[in-house]
Design a protein around this motif. Structure first.
Motif, PDB file in Angstrom:
ATOM      1  N   GLY A 177       9.670  11.484  -1.493  1.00 40.49           N
ATOM      2  CA  GLY A 177      10.791  12.281  -1.994  1.00 40.49           C
ATOM      3  C   GLY A 177      12.115  11.777  -1.462  1.00 40.49           C
ATOM      4  O   GLY A 177      13.122  11.777  -2.176  1.00 40.49           O
ATOM      5  N   LEU A 178      12.114  11.341  -0.221  1.00 40.75           N
ATOM      6  CA  LEU A 178      13.328  10.764   0.351  1.00 40.75           C
ATOM      7  C   LEU A 178      13.739   9.520  -0.434  1.00 40.75           C
ATOM      8  O   LEU A 178      14.916   9.298  -0.705  1.00 40.75           O
ATOM      9  N   GLY A 179      12.736   8.753  -0.844  1.00 38.54           N
ATOM     10  CA  GLY A 179      13.005   7.541  -1.611  1.00 38.54           C
ATOM     11  C   GLY A 179      13.613   7.814  -2.980  1.00 38.54           C
ATOM     12  O   GLY A 179      14.306   6.960  -3.530  1.00 38.54           O
ATOM     13  N   PHE A 239       1.282  30.399 -10.826  1.00 38.88           N
ATOM     14  CA  PHE A 239       0.304  29.402 -10.386  1.00 38.88           C
ATOM     15  C   PHE A 239       0.420  28.115 -11.193  1.00 38.88           C
ATOM     16  O   PHE A 239       0.538  28.128 -12.413  1.00 38.88           O
ATOM     17  N   ASP A 240       0.397  26.969 -10.493  1.00 31.99           N
ATOM     18  CA  ASP A 240       0.441  25.648 -11.121  1.00 31.99           C
ATOM     19  C   ASP A 240      -0.760  24.843 -10.610  1.00 31.99           C
ATOM     20  O   ASP A 240      -0.804  24.471  -9.440  1.00 31.99           O
ATOM     21  N   PRO A 241      -1.766  24.558 -11.442  1.00 31.24           N
ATOM     22  CA  PRO A 241      -2.981  23.875 -10.988  1.00 31.24           C
ATOM     23  C   PRO A 241      -2.845  22.360 -10.842  1.00 31.24           C
ATOM     24  O   PRO A 241      -3.825  21.683 -10.530  1.00 31.24           O
ATOM     25  N   THR A 242      -1.668  21.792 -11.039  1.00 28.97           N
ATOM     26  CA  THR A 242      -1.483  20.342 -11.008  1.00 28.97           C
ATOM     27  C   THR A 242      -2.041  19.721  -9.738  1.00 28.97           C
ATOM     28  O   THR A 242      -2.731  18.698  -9.790  1.00 28.97           O
ATOM     29  N   LEU A 243      -1.770  20.330  -8.590  1.00 27.97           N
ATOM     30  CA  LEU A 243      -2.220  19.784  -7.314  1.00 27.97           C
ATOM     31  C   LEU A 243      -3.741  19.719  -7.250  1.00 27.97           C
ATOM     32  O   LEU A 243      -4.300  18.772  -6.697  1.00 27.97           O
ATOM     33  N   ALA A 244      -4.426  20.683  -7.819  1.00 33.10           N
ATOM     34  CA  ALA A 244      -5.891  20.668  -7.815  1.00 33.10           C
ATOM     35  C   ALA A 244      -6.418  19.427  -8.542  1.00 33.10           C
ATOM     36  O   ALA A 244      -7.398  18.810  -8.102  1.00 33.10           O
ATOM     37  N   PHE A 245      -5.789  19.037  -9.643  1.00 35.67           N
ATOM     38  CA  PHE A 245      -6.213  17.842 -10.369  1.00 35.67           C
ATOM     39  C   PHE A 245      -5.923  16.572  -9.571  1.00 35.67           C
ATOM     40  O   PHE A 245      -6.729  15.636  -9.557  1.00 35.67           O
ATOM     41  N   VAL A 246      -4.777  16.543  -8.898  1.00 37.47           N
ATOM     42  CA  VAL A 246      -4.445  15.382  -8.066  1.00 37.47           C
ATOM     43  C   VAL A 246      -5.441  15.272  -6.910  1.00 37.47           C
ATOM     44  O   VAL A 246      -5.977  14.186  -6.635  1.00 37.47           O
ATOM     45  N   SER A 290       0.831  -1.204   0.000  1.00 36.59           N
ATOM     46  CA  SER A 290       0.000   0.000   0.000  1.00 36.59           C
ATOM     47  C   SER A 290       0.868   1.256   0.000  1.00 36.59           C
ATOM     48  O   SER A 290       0.594   2.209  -0.735  1.00 36.59           O
ATOM     49  N   GLY A 291       1.900   1.254   0.834  1.00 38.09           N
ATOM     50  CA  GLY A 291       2.808   2.400   0.891  1.00 38.09           C
ATOM     51  C   GLY A 291       3.558   2.594  -0.412  1.00 38.09           C
ATOM     52  O   GLY A 291       3.733   3.724  -0.887  1.00 38.09           O
ATOM     53  N   ALA A 292       3.977   1.500  -1.023  1.00 43.50           N
ATOM     54  CA  ALA A 292       4.680   1.590  -2.307  1.00 43.50           C
ATOM     55  C   ALA A 292       3.755   2.124  -3.395  1.00 43.50           C
ATOM     56  O   ALA A 292       4.159   2.973  -4.202  1.00 43.50           O
ATOM     57  N   LEU A 293       2.507   1.668  -3.403  1.00 48.26           N
ATOM     58  CA  LEU A 293       1.534   2.159  -4.390  1.00 48.26           C
ATOM     59  C   LEU A 293       1.254   3.644  -4.175  1.00 48.26           C
ATOM     60  O   LEU A 293       1.195   4.418  -5.131  1.00 48.26           O
ATOM     61  N   PHE A 294       1.107   4.050  -2.918  1.00 51.17           N
ATOM     62  CA  PHE A 294       0.880   5.461  -2.601  1.00 51.17           C
ATOM     63  C   PHE A 294       2.083   6.299  -3.042  1.00 51.17           C
ATOM     64  O   PHE A 294       1.919   7.345  -3.676  1.00 51.17           O
ATOM     65  N   GLY A 295       3.282   5.847  -2.717  1.00 49.00           N
ATOM     66  CA  GLY A 295       4.489   6.570  -3.116  1.00 49.00           C
ATOM     67  C   GLY A 295       4.637   6.652  -4.623  1.00 49.00           C
ATOM     68  O   GLY A 295       5.018   7.696  -5.161  1.00 49.00           O
ATOM     69  N   LEU A 296       4.303   5.568  -5.322  1.00 48.14           N
ATOM     70  CA  LEU A 296       4.352   5.578  -6.783  1.00 48.14           C
ATOM     71  C   LEU A 296       3.365   6.600  -7.344  1.00 48.14           C
ATOM     72  O   LEU A 296       3.692   7.357  -8.265  1.00 48.14           O
ATOM     73  N   GLY A 297       2.167   6.629  -6.772  1.00 44.05           N
ATOM     74  CA  GLY A 297       1.172   7.618  -7.203  1.00 44.05           C
ATOM     75  C   GLY A 297       1.636   9.040  -6.968  1.00 44.05           C
ATOM     76  O   GLY A 297       1.453   9.921  -7.822  1.00 44.05           O
ATOM     77  N   LEU A 298       2.246   9.278  -5.818  1.00 39.39           N
ATOM     78  CA  LEU A 298       2.780  10.616  -5.526  1.00 39.39           C
ATOM     79  C   LEU A 298       3.879  10.993  -6.509  1.00 39.39           C
ATOM     80  O   LEU A 298       3.921  12.124  -7.010  1.00 39.39           O
ATOM     81  N   ALA A 299       4.762  10.051  -6.788  1.00 38.58           N
ATOM     82  CA  ALA A 299       5.866  10.332  -7.716  1.00 38.58           C
ATOM     83  C   ALA A 299       5.340  10.567  -9.131  1.00 38.58           C
ATOM     84  O   ALA A 299       5.759  11.514  -9.808  1.00 38.58           O
ATOM     85  N   MET A 300       4.392   9.734  -9.579  1.00 35.15           N
ATOM     86  CA  MET A 300       3.853   9.874 -10.936  1.00 35.15           C
ATOM     87  C   MET A 300       3.090  11.190 -11.113  1.00 35.15           C
ATOM     88  O   MET A 300       3.096  11.770 -12.195  1.00 35.15           O
ATOM     89  N   SER A 301       2.436  11.654 -10.050  1.00 36.37           N
ATOM     90  CA  SER A 301       1.662  12.893 -10.141  1.00 36.37           C
ATOM     91  C   SER A 301       2.517  14.137  -9.919  1.00 36.37           C
ATOM     92  O   SER A 301       2.021  15.254 -10.036  1.00 36.37           O
ATOM     93  N   GLY A 302       3.793  13.941  -9.566  1.00 37.30           N
ATOM     94  CA  GLY A 302       4.687  15.071  -9.363  1.00 37.30           C
ATOM     95  C   GLY A 302       4.629  15.658  -7.962  1.00 37.30           C
ATOM     96  O   GLY A 302       5.249  16.689  -7.694  1.00 37.30           O
ATOM     97  N   MET A 303       3.918  15.015  -7.045  1.00 37.61           N
ATOM     98  CA  MET A 303       3.756  15.578  -5.703  1.00 37.61           C
ATOM     99  C   MET A 303       5.000  15.423  -4.844  1.00 37.61           C
ATOM    100  O   MET A 303       5.044  15.933  -3.734  1.00 37.61           O
ATOM    101  N   THR A 304       6.028  14.750  -5.332  1.00 38.56           N
ATOM    102  CA  THR A 304       7.290  14.683  -4.597  1.00 38.56           C
ATOM    103  C   THR A 304       8.149  15.911  -4.882  1.00 38.56           C
ATOM    104  O   THR A 304       9.209  16.071  -4.282  1.00 38.56           O
ATOM    105  N   ASP A 305       7.684  16.776  -5.767  1.00 36.32           N
ATOM    106  CA  ASP A 305       8.388  18.015  -6.097  1.00 36.32           C
ATOM    107  C   ASP A 305       7.708  19.171  -5.368  1.00 36.32           C
ATOM    108  O   ASP A 305       6.601  19.569  -5.729  1.00 36.32           O
ATOM    109  N   PRO A 306       8.347  19.710  -4.325  1.00 39.16           N
ATOM    110  CA  PRO A 306       7.695  20.771  -3.551  1.00 39.16           C
ATOM    111  C   PRO A 306       7.400  22.024  -4.376  1.00 39.16           C
ATOM    112  O   PRO A 306       6.527  22.803  -4.024  1.00 39.16           O
ATOM    113  N   ARG A 307       8.077  22.194  -5.499  1.00 40.20           N
ATOM    114  CA  ARG A 307       7.803  23.371  -6.344  1.00 40.20           C
ATOM    115  C   ARG A 307       6.390  23.332  -6.921  1.00 40.20           C
ATOM    116  O   ARG A 307       5.775  24.368  -7.138  1.00 40.20           O
ATOM    117  N   ILE A 308       5.860  22.126  -7.157  1.00 34.77           N
ATOM    118  CA  ILE A 308       4.494  22.004  -7.662  1.00 34.77           C
ATOM    119  C   ILE A 308       3.503  22.445  -6.600  1.00 34.77           C
ATOM    120  O   ILE A 308       2.545  23.175  -6.883  1.00 34.77           O
TER     121      ILE A 308
END
Length: 137
Positions: free
Chosen positions: A109-111, A39-46, A10-28
């Motif tokens: 992000g640490l991963g 403004f970057d609306p990416t987070l709103a879609f996630v 479950s944690g690996a799937l969650f982390g993969l989803g975060l990485a694929m959506s770009g949420m491991t990049d704090p700039r987003i």
């Protein structure tokens, strides 16, 4: 053992989803919060995808009667908003706005070797320890 494997998957799937959506990049995240700037609306879609998925599947899952790997669902019975909840939410939001990270994306992000996560995670752990010390007093 099956609980540990399920938690790992479950944690690996969650982390993969975060990485694929770009949420491991704090700039987003910071770009989403910069409404009057870059403004970057990416987070709103996630977030919209997460809320939609939860809204559609939550009731369906609860109809099962019990989880696959447990006897009962662990649902909160709290119905009020109190000062502790509001204070915690405010601190979480302020920290999220400053760092562009919350715990899940920071660990993901640490991963992937994010330098920002190397700074954020010790600060997060210090906050957790401070909370425990304050609550015991």
């Amino acid at each position: 053992m099956k609980f540990s494997i399920a938690a790992l998957l479950s944690g690996a799937l969650f982390g993969l989803g975060l990485a694929m959506s770009g949420m491991t990049d704090p700039r987003i995240v910071l770009g989403f919060l910069d409404v009057f700037g870059d403004f970057d609306p990416t987070l709103a879609f996630v977030l919209g995808g997460a809320v939609t998925t939860t809204g559609l599947l939550f009731r369906l899952v609860l109809r099962r009667g019990s989880p696959v790997l447990a006897d009962t669902f662990q649902l909160s019975n709290l119905k009020q908003v109190d000062r502790k909840l509001l204070g915690g939410a405010a601190l979480f939001g302020i920290g999220w706005g400053i760092a562009g990270y919350c715990p899940g994306p920071a660990l993901a992000g640490l991963g992937i070797g994010s330098v920002e996560a190397l700074w954020f995670i010790p600060a997060m752990l210090a906050g957790i320890l401070l909370h425990r010390v304050v609550n015991r007093a």
